[in-house]
Motif scaffolding. Structure first.
Motif, PDB file in Angstrom:
ATOM      1  N   ASN A  72       0.028   3.403  -3.061  1.00 37.42           N
ATOM      2  CA  ASN A  72      -1.039   4.490  -2.559  1.00 37.42           C
ATOM      3  C   ASN A  72      -2.445   3.794  -2.914  1.00 37.42           C
ATOM      4  O   ASN A  72      -3.001   4.995  -3.371  1.00 37.42           O
ATOM      5  N   LYS A  73      -2.741   2.753  -2.691  1.00 38.39           N
ATOM      6  CA  LYS A  73      -3.888   2.220  -3.131  1.00 38.39           C
ATOM      7  C   LYS A  73      -4.342   0.987  -2.410  1.00 38.39           C
ATOM      8  O   LYS A  73      -3.512   0.112  -2.120  1.00 38.39           O
ATOM      9  N   ASN A  74      -5.804   0.921  -2.079  1.00 37.20           N
ATOM     10  CA  ASN A  74      -6.208  -0.571  -1.577  1.00 37.20           C
ATOM     11  C   ASN A  74      -6.659  -1.291  -2.638  1.00 37.20           C
ATOM     12  O   ASN A  74      -7.372  -0.940  -3.100  1.00 37.20           O
ATOM     13  N   PRO A  75      -5.992  -2.392  -2.749  1.00 39.00           N
ATOM     14  CA  PRO A  75      -6.279  -3.452  -3.869  1.00 39.00           C
ATOM     15  C   PRO A  75      -7.398  -4.124  -3.490  1.00 39.00           C
ATOM     16  O   PRO A  75      -8.242  -4.553  -2.372  1.00 39.00           O
TER      17      PRO A  75
ATOM     18  N   ASN B 273      -6.600   0.296   7.011  1.00 35.97           N
ATOM     19  CA  ASN B 273      -6.700  -0.200   5.622  1.00 35.97           C
ATOM     20  C   ASN B 273      -5.955  -1.528   5.664  1.00 35.97           C
ATOM     21  O   ASN B 273      -6.624  -2.591   5.047  1.00 35.97           O
TER      22      ASN B 273
ATOM     23  N   ARG C 188       0.808  -1.185   0.066  1.00 33.67           N
ATOM     24  CA  ARG C 188       0.035   0.033  -0.142  1.00 33.67           C
ATOM     25  C   ARG C 188       1.003   1.183   0.006  1.00 33.67           C
ATOM     26  O   ARG C 188       0.509   2.283  -0.653  1.00 33.67           O
TER      27      ARG C 188
ATOM     28  N   PHE D  15      -4.876  -4.399  -8.426  1.00 32.77           N
ATOM     29  CA  PHE D  15      -4.598  -3.032  -8.222  1.00 32.77           C
ATOM     30  C   PHE D  15      -5.174  -2.242  -9.340  1.00 32.77           C
ATOM     31  O   PHE D  15      -4.686  -1.125  -9.510  1.00 32.77           O
ATOM     32  N   GLY D  16      -6.054  -2.876 -10.277  1.00 32.66           N
ATOM     33  CA  GLY D  16      -6.328  -2.222 -11.554  1.00 32.66           C
ATOM     34  C   GLY D  16      -5.866  -2.501 -12.508  1.00 32.66           C
ATOM     35  O   GLY D  16      -6.314  -3.146 -13.544  1.00 32.66           O
TER      36      GLY D  16
END
Length: 349
Positions: free
Chosen positions: A220-223, A336, A216, A242-243
């Motif tokens: 800088n993202k919550n998968p 998170n 994270r 993660f997109g």
């Protein structure tokens, strides 16, 4: 000048408390530990004597009731005790640093974070790996690669930890043979978790919240969670989405002292590899290898200044208290990690 120092109260005088925390706060001339509490009476007195800590108590409530001028409390205790001790400290308007994880359940974590925010207190969680000079350097390299697109887009990420204890034969701690005073405590685990899984869940949360926190930190993202498999051989595999790319987390706990932990970030035209040391290895930072797939292959291994993440972390907490602003590792952000781990277990169960 001495009166201007940040005044610290310490709860927990065990192995990690002594050799990874107390020693580093003692070494910081911007703070002073003025009181120590530990369930083991003799141990508390011996540790306080060694580090010249003026006051000693047998529990955190005695410390809070008697030491009204303490600015912050450092909590390094058993995980099942940590949340309730934290809440008592927050209710007494004391800023808190606590070893990870901040709680054993997301619901309990929210209550603690809400209390800290209501009282405008510094509430920080001990993810010391993020303070490692190698990790900080790798993050700067990673951010530059994302901006420059020099190696193209991220195509895959692999986080791997097949580790032993990682204690690195540290010595010098005070020991006694006395037993802890038994304390009754309500279950701190998520209400949905079957009791038969509590021990396994507790171990996974403690060991691998670091790895999830690092993922994270970099992205800088919550998968989202695509897949979970906890094999019978005590290995665990989690696939995150993660997109634009997938990431795997491979974990296994050994009983030996061999440490095998790394993060590999694969780009279209290269690889950023970060090999992380055991936390207790003093002055050995994470090592970085940047591999560029070009006509003339390039391999870059930057020199990293020797440092210890635990020392940098303690200095960081004191700086946060002075500036009244949390730089990294806030308890609010750490929620998170708790939520992700709970969702991993929900998906598996």
């Amino acid at each position: 000048m001495k009166n201007n120092k940040i005044k610290i109260g310490f709860v927990g005088a065990g192995f990690i408390g002594q050799l990874c925390h107390i020693i580093n706060y003692i070494d910081n001339n911007k703070c002073e530990i003025i009181a120590l509490a530990d369930n083991k009476k003799k141990l508390g007195k011996l540790v306080a004597s060694k580090y010249k800590i003026p006051k000693v108590y047998q529990n955190h409530k005695e410390l809070l009731n008697n030491e009204k001028n303490i600015d912050a409390i450092i909590i390094v205790t058993k995980r099942s005790f940590t949340p309730d001790i934290t809440l008592d400290c927050l209710n007494n308007n004391r800023s808190v640093f606590v070893e990870k994880p901040l709680a054993l359940s997301y619901d309990k974590g929210i209550k603690l974070v809400t209390e800290a925010k209501k009282r405008k207190l510094i509430y920080k969680v001990g993810y010391n790996k993020i303070y490692d000079n190698g990790i900080q350097k790798a993050k700067k390299i990673f951010d530059n690669l994302i901006l420059s697109k020099e190696l193209g887009e991220i195509v895959f990420v692999r986080s791997h930890r097949f580790s032993g204890t990682g204690y690195c034969n540290q010595s010098g701690q005070v020991k006694t043979k006395e037993k802890e005073i038994k304390q009754k405590i309500n279950s701190q685990f998520p209400k949905w978790l079957p009791k038969k899984f509590e021990k396994q869940y507790d171990s996974y949360l403690n060991l691998y919240c670091h790895n999830i926190n690092l993922l994270r930190f970099f992205f800088n993202k919550n998968p989202k969670i695509d897949y979970v498999d906890f094999a019978k051989s005590n290995t665990q595999l989690v696939v995150f989405d993660f997109g634009n790319f997938k990431a795997t987390l491979e974990t296994k706990a050994y009983k030996d002292d061999v440490w095998d932990e790394e993060i590999e970030i694969f780009f279209e035209h290269g690889l950023l590899k970060i090999k992380t040391p055991p936390q207790q290895l003093v002055n050995v930072p994470a090592q970085i290898t940047l591999f560029k797939r070009k006509s003339n292959t390039e391999i870059y291994k930057p020199n990293i200044k020797p440092s210890w993440s635990f020392k940098l972390q303690s200095d960081g907490f004191i700086k946060d208290l002075i500036t009244k602003k949390i730089s990294i590792n806030s308890a609010e952000d750490s929620l998170n990690d708790l939520l992700l781990i709970e969702n991993i277990w929900k998906k598996w169960i």
